[in-house]
Design an enzyme around this catalytic site. Structure first.
Site, short mmCIF file in Angstrom:
data_model
loop_
_atom_site.label_atom_id
_atom_site.label_comp_id
_atom_site.label_asym_id
_atom_site.label_seq_id
_atom_site.Cartn_x
_atom_site.Cartn_y
_atom_site.Cartn_z
N ARG A 211 0.85 -1.20 0.00
CA ARG A 211 0.00 0.00 0.00
C ARG A 211 0.87 1.23 0.00
O ARG A 211 1.88 1.29 0.71
CB ARG A 211 -0.87 0.05 1.26
CG ARG A 211 -1.78 -1.11 1.39
CD ARG A 211 -2.48 -1.07 2.74
NE ARG A 211 -3.71 -0.29 2.69
CZ ARG A 211 -4.53 -0.16 3.73
NH1 ARG A 211 -4.24 -0.69 4.88
NH2 ARG A 211 -5.63 0.56 3.61
N ALA A 336 -15.49 -1.73 6.14
CA ALA A 336 -15.82 -0.62 7.03
C ALA A 336 -17.30 -0.25 6.89
O ALA A 336 -17.96 0.14 7.86
CB ALA A 336 -14.94 0.59 6.73
#
Ligand SMILES: Cc1cc2nc3c(=O)[nH]c(=O)nc-3n(C[C@H](O)[C@H](O)[C@H](O)COP(=O)(O)OP(=O)(O)OC[C@H]3O[C@@H](n4cnc5c(N)ncnc54)[C@H](O)[C@@H]3O)c2cc1C
Length: 435
Positions: A211, A336
């Protein structure tokens, strides 16, 4: 309307964990006049410096929890830059060179850069924020005195009429109910399901991800405007690379996934990244991917774990929520969002409880309605990665079938009617009450 912690309900809830799930739960509880205290182990609220995207379902759930969350989110959210791409979640492209396909033993399904599909995500499209900025939006809505920082929950047990929490610093607190929102390595999940329970431990999913962030100007220089400023998924054998704009288009978020056989083999799930490992992993990939990787700033590598399905999300007056209940891989950008949906349902149910005796009924209704959906997100998320990485046995490298599948496989997540889901949960709770 500014929230206060003025108690109205005759019970008090302890929320363990101050990530997206815990903060949304506390906000939802306070809106429903349920007094609560949030215990966070870290000394400050913090999120990593990376992007997170939300589907239409998650954004609607934010609004239902508290319109201020949605207003704050809209202020910081970034969409695809091109007007004609505003409703697209991702453009899916082939990301590997034909010669690299030969080495995999699979026939190249097409040329590097070939557009495979464009997936429409309701009227929201790709909609992402910087994690730390979104956390700020949530933290600002929590009234003074509700959050206690530096409080690592080590134990939760029922003593007499109360739930007693024990913290790492040796202190204790009491509550009538406890909601564990303490993430994928959840302590409350262990307490609820048992420490050596096969359903407790997170499982390595065989995928890991590099990432990093790239300043948008640099990304545009190497990729051009279309690929840099609009969300892209570059697909290849045993790997895929996704990019999307964040921070009002000033930054491009990159996540580069690879497959690994066997176990992760390291206690740490996030490691500093060695660039040479990443270049080796993506050797032979196409022009776009090869121009993205060298530009990734401060990259790290994440092992991706998810949870086996828990048989229950509650026991007595202890419930778990968000990643503590159903940690998922990120392949549908939905983990999420599920935590926000959980928070909406559990806080509204507790808002209808008028005595401590009924808390368990609310938790039972939450479990009945939320567990099947959130666990389906976990399994379909794993499955999604098999499609992106040409590992799905049915679809293989048949681009026509992959396109048809991608274009409709997320609708059940994005189209969810949350008020209807709440009504179903309320019906379950009413039935339990009447027994
Ligand atoms: C690489 C990657 C990319 C992702 N991308 C997306 C995406 O684009 N969209 C999406 O919807 N989801 C995404 N997800 C999933 C998403 O990040 C999680 O689902 C979400 O952050 C879970 O929130 P949570 O509050 O449940 O848990 P967490 O964010 O893990 O928060 C848990 C909190 O509890 C605290 N805590 C831990 N233990 C204790 C304890 N014992 N006592 C007190 N506090 C404690 C922690 O400090 C933390 O603040 C991604 C995940 C990964 C790994």
């Amino acid at each position: 309307m500014a929230l206060t912690n003025t108690p109205k309900m005759p019970f008090h809830v302890a929320v363990c964990g101050g990530g997206i799930g815990g903060l949304c739960t506390a906000i939802g509880l306070l809106h429903n006049n349920v007094p609560c205290t949030l215990y966070e182990s870290a000394a400050a609220f913090e999120e990593i410096g990376a992007g997170v995207s939300f589907g239409p379902n998650a954004i609607r759930a934010m609004n239902l929890l508290d319109p201020e969350i949605k207003i704050g989110y809209d202020r910081i959210a970034t969409k695809n830059a091109w007007p004609e791409k505003q409703k697209f979640w991702f453009d899916f492209n082939l990301g590997m060179k034909e010669e690299a396909w030969e080495k995999t033993g699979m026939k190249a399904p097409g040329k590097d850069g070939l557009r495979v599909a464009q997936v429409v995500a309701g009227d929201v499209g790709q909609c992402s924020v910087h994690r730390a900025h979104f956390l700020d939006v949530l933290v600002k809505l929590i009234p003074e005195g509700v959050a206690k920082l530096g409080k690592r929950v080590e134990n939760v047990e029922k003593k007499g009429e109360k739930m007693v929490l024990t913290f790492g610093d040796g202190t204790h607190a009491e509550a009538d109910a406890v909601i564990g929102c303490d993430g994928v390595k959840s302590r409350t999940r262990q307490i609820l399901l048992g420490e050596s329970h096969e359903n407790t431990d997170p499982t390595f999913t065989g995928k890991y991800a590099y990432r990093g962030l790239i300043p948008m100007e640099k990304a545009v220089e190497v990729l051009g405007d279309e690929l840099a400023r609009n969300a892209q998924m570059h697909m290849g054998h045993h790997g895929h690379v996704l990019t999307f704009p964040i921070e009002n288009g000033r930054t491009m978020n990159v996540v580069a996934f690879r497959t690994k056989d066997g176990e992760w083999g390291n206690e740490k799930w996030v490691l500093p990244m060695k660039k040479e490992d990443m270049f080796r992993d993506f050797a032979g990939w196409g022009d776009s991917v090869m121009s993205i990787l060298p530009l990734m700033e401060k990259p790290d590598v994440w092992a991706l774990f998810d949870h086996p399905p828990a048989p229950t999300y509650y026991k007595g007056c202890l419930a778990i929520l968000g990643d503590a209940a159903h940690a998922s891989t990120p392949h549908q950008g939905a983990g999420a969002g599920q935590a926000i949906e959980d928070a909406y349902i559990i806080s509204n149910l507790l808002g209808q409880v008028d005595s401590v005796d009924d808390i368990e009924k609310a938790f039972k209704a939450y479990d009945t309605i939320r567990r099947p959906r959130s666990q389906k997100v976990v399994t379909t998320s794993r499955d999604a990665s098999y499609i992106y990485e040409f590992e799905d046995e049915t679809l293989g490298s048949d681009l026509k079938m992959i396109k048809e599948t991608l274009e409709k496989r997320y609708d059940w997540i994005w189209d969810e009617d949350m008020p209807n889901q709440l009504e179903q949960a309320q019906n379950v709770m009413a039935l339990k009450r009447n027994l």
